[in-house]
Design a protein around this motif. Structure first.
Motif, PDB file in Angstrom:
ATOM      1  N   GLN A 179       0.844  -1.204   0.000  1.00 44.10           N
ATOM      2  CA  GLN A 179       0.000   0.000   0.000  1.00 44.10           C
ATOM      3  C   GLN A 179       0.879   1.253   0.000  1.00 44.10           C
ATOM      4  N   LEU A 180       0.445   2.262  -0.745  1.00 44.86           N
ATOM      5  CA  LEU A 180       1.161   3.544  -0.746  1.00 44.86           C
ATOM      6  C   LEU A 180       0.310   4.542   0.034  1.00 44.86           C
ATOM      7  N   ASN A 240       9.695  15.201  -1.458  1.00 40.92           N
ATOM      8  CA  ASN A 240       8.382  15.133  -0.810  1.00 40.92           C
ATOM      9  C   ASN A 240       7.251  15.242  -1.826  1.00 40.92           C
ATOM     10  N   ALA A 241       7.466  16.048  -2.869  1.00 41.65           N
ATOM     11  CA  ALA A 241       6.441  16.166  -3.924  1.00 41.65           C
ATOM     12  C   ALA A 241       6.259  14.824  -4.634  1.00 41.65           C
ATOM     13  N   ILE A 242       7.380  14.111  -4.894  1.00 45.60           N
ATOM     14  CA  ILE A 242       7.297  12.795  -5.556  1.00 45.60           C
ATOM     15  C   ILE A 242       6.644  11.775  -4.626  1.00 45.60           C
ATOM     16  N   LYS A 243       6.913  11.886  -3.326  1.00 48.70           N
ATOM     17  CA  LYS A 243       6.262  11.001  -2.338  1.00 48.70           C
ATOM     18  C   LYS A 243       4.740  11.206  -2.407  1.00 48.70           C
ATOM     19  N   GLU A 244       4.298  12.485  -2.397  1.00 45.63           N
ATOM     20  CA  GLU A 244       2.847  12.777  -2.456  1.00 45.63           C
ATOM     21  C   GLU A 244       2.231  12.271  -3.761  1.00 45.63           C
ATOM     22  N   GLN A 245       2.971  12.445  -4.870  1.00 47.31           N
ATOM     23  CA  GLN A 245       2.461  11.930  -6.161  1.00 47.31           C
ATOM     24  C   GLN A 245       2.319  10.410  -6.109  1.00 47.31           C
ATOM     25  N   SER A 246       3.316   9.742  -5.477  1.00 45.29           N
ATOM     26  CA  SER A 246       3.292   8.270  -5.397  1.00 45.29           C
ATOM     27  C   SER A 246       2.071   7.789  -4.620  1.00 45.29           C
TER      28      SER A 246
END
Length: 497
Positions: A179-180, A240-246
């Motif tokens: 799960q993401l 952090n932006a890539i984490k939120e997109q993921s």
């Protein structure tokens, strides 16, 4: 048939990593190293470790099958030119000997299970030999089961540590449900921070000037950023932006970020969590991608003539030798363009910081394409350089060199360098100077030019010669007038007096 002779100048390094097994084969040629083979297989050895650090038979089997493929390629290489290293998983596994004994039978070669500290130092050596950093450098390599953190200067690792965390082990531990979500990410980041915090104060007080990432995670993030038209430097905000997109994809199976390759998808989020923790804990501002790592470090250690050598010089000399460049002309253009750059450097301050070494490199390499044909030789030069590894130059420096090589003669386009983003201005300056230097060197002779002065007034350049020299040299005058028109077409002012 007689026995085939092993190739004396060919070397092989096999790296039995916790996520992938890699084989790198290189040839020592023209004072440099030419990669002639790379084989990589995802083995995910670390996924076979249980809580008691016992390695499963299935994971061993995956490893042995991969090594059977590698063994075929090793038979043509002299034994003394082969090095095989194993890292974190085989350091941790209590039954590592079971794997190692059979692996050595398959390969017909000894396997060195190296310590975390030696791994960290060797990774640093690989980075030092493929990048050019004059100051202190922080190098980070996120592996499958361990993460190496090193501060070094030149070729020497000064602080080095192998930390017990990796993208495969953290995938098994914190994303096992695939799960993401914030909960999984935050658990992984928090766990990684606890590990890093033990070394954080020592590393921060030691300090560094440049940070480089030598792992697939950093490369994957760069590819995602390029797909989103961002520059290639990593920062905590971007991570952090890539984490939120993921997280918006909900599961690892559905994760489909633009620019993310399929082979990185599974271990990407665990690697990203570790990288975020490193940025937070060590207070890293910006990070670029390193050119080499463990395999390159082992390779350069094997070949004595490559120890402690000026890397950029080695790269440029090797390319000039391989493409039969006229060295006198190359140095003539390099000296002249450096002389012009010094005359305008007070106005064009960008040249001072990073421009001069790039200007010199391009001047020495600009005629590589002549080996193919004269008519469009600048395009051939650019093509060759774009598709050649250039140890000692960062990715962005490599792009500037390619763009300038392509634009150093014939037509200029308005806004032709816009695609280079923050590097467009420097590329414009370097291109304009090299174009002028190439024209001024057209007789391919020393001591044929009078004293000349180049003045920069904002973006406008004025070139003047003493004693009406141009009147007696109509071809040169005509070429410079044409150049003035070309630069005007691109929106730049170039006046010849």
């Amino acid at each position: 048939m007689g026995q085939l002779k092993p190739q004396k100048n060919v070397y092989a390094v096999i790296d039995l990593g916790s996520n992938s097994f890699h084989m790198l084969i290189a040839k020592s040629i023209a004072g440099g190293l030419q990669t002639i083979g790379r084989v990589k297989r995802k083995v995910r050895l670390a996924a076979g470790l249980n809580d008691d650090n016992l390695l499963s038979t299935q994971a061993m089997q995956r490893g042995w099958e991969c090594l059977a493929l590698f063994a075929e390629r090793l038979q043509d290489i002299p034994k003394k030119n082969i090095t095989i290293v194993a890292t974190a998983t085989l350091r941790l596994a209590t039954n590592a000997d079971v794997f190692r004994i059979k692996a050595e039978q398959i390969l017909g070669h000894k396997i060195n299970v190296i310590s975390g500290e030696l791994e960290a130092r060797t990774i640093y050596k690989g980075v030092a030999h493929t990048s050019s950093c004059s100051g202190r450098q922080l190098v980070i390599d996120i592996g499958g089961a361990s993460t190496e953190v090193v501060i070094g200067k030149g070729f020497d690792a000064l602080h080095y540590k192998s930390l017990n965390m990796g993208c495969v082990t953290y995938l098994e531990r914190y994303f096992k449900d695939c799960q993401l979500n914030e909960i999984n990410f935050n658990a992984a980041i928090k766990a990684a921070r606890l590990v890093i915090d033990e070394i954080a104060s020592d590393y921060k007080s030691a300090g560094w000037e440049i940070a480089s990432g030598a792992s697939g995670t950093v490369q994957a993030i760069q590819e995602i950023m390029v797909a989103q038209s961002l520059d290639e430097l990593l920062s905590l905000d971007k991570l952090n932006a890539i984490k939120e997109q993921s997280i918006t994809y909900k599961t690892i199976a559905a994760l489909d970020l633009p620019g993310l390759s399929e082979e990185r998808r599974l271990v990407f989020v665990s690697g990203l969590a570790i990288l975020i923790a490193l940025f937070e804990s060590l207070e890293i501002d910006k990070m670029g991608l390193a050119g080499g790592a463990l395999r390159e470090g082992v390779l350069y250690s094997m070949i004595p003539e490559f120890h402690n050598h000026n890397i950029r010089k080695r790269t440029i000399d090797g390319l000039m030798a391989r493409y039969h460049v006229d060295q006198k002309q190359a140095n003539r253009v390099a000296d002249l363009s450096s002389q012009l750059a010094l005359q305008v450097s007070e106005q064009w301050t960008l040249l001072d910081t990073s421009g001069l070494p790039l200007l010199k490199a391009i001047a020495q390499l600009h005629e590589i394409g002549l080996l193919i044909e004269y008519k469009q030789y600048q395009q051939h030069t650019a093509y060759i350089l774009e598709n050649t590894e250039m140890p000692g130059f960062s990715q962005s420096e490599h792009k500037i060199i390619v763009a300038t090589a392509n634009a150093h003669r014939s037509d200029l386009q308005k806004n032709g360098f816009d695609y280079l983003g923050c590097h467009a201005q420097l590329t414009q300056y370097v291109t304009r100077l090299i174009r002028i230097a190439v024209i001024l060197s057209m007789r391919r002779q020393d001591d044929v030019l009078p004293k000349l002065t180049l003045i920069a007034n904002n973006e406008a350049l004025t070139l003047s010669f003493e004693n009406d020299w141009l009147k007696a040299h109509p071809l040169m005058a005509s070429e410079l007038q044409q150049e003035s028109k070309q630069q005007e077409k691109a929106g730049w002012k170039f006046i010849v007096k």
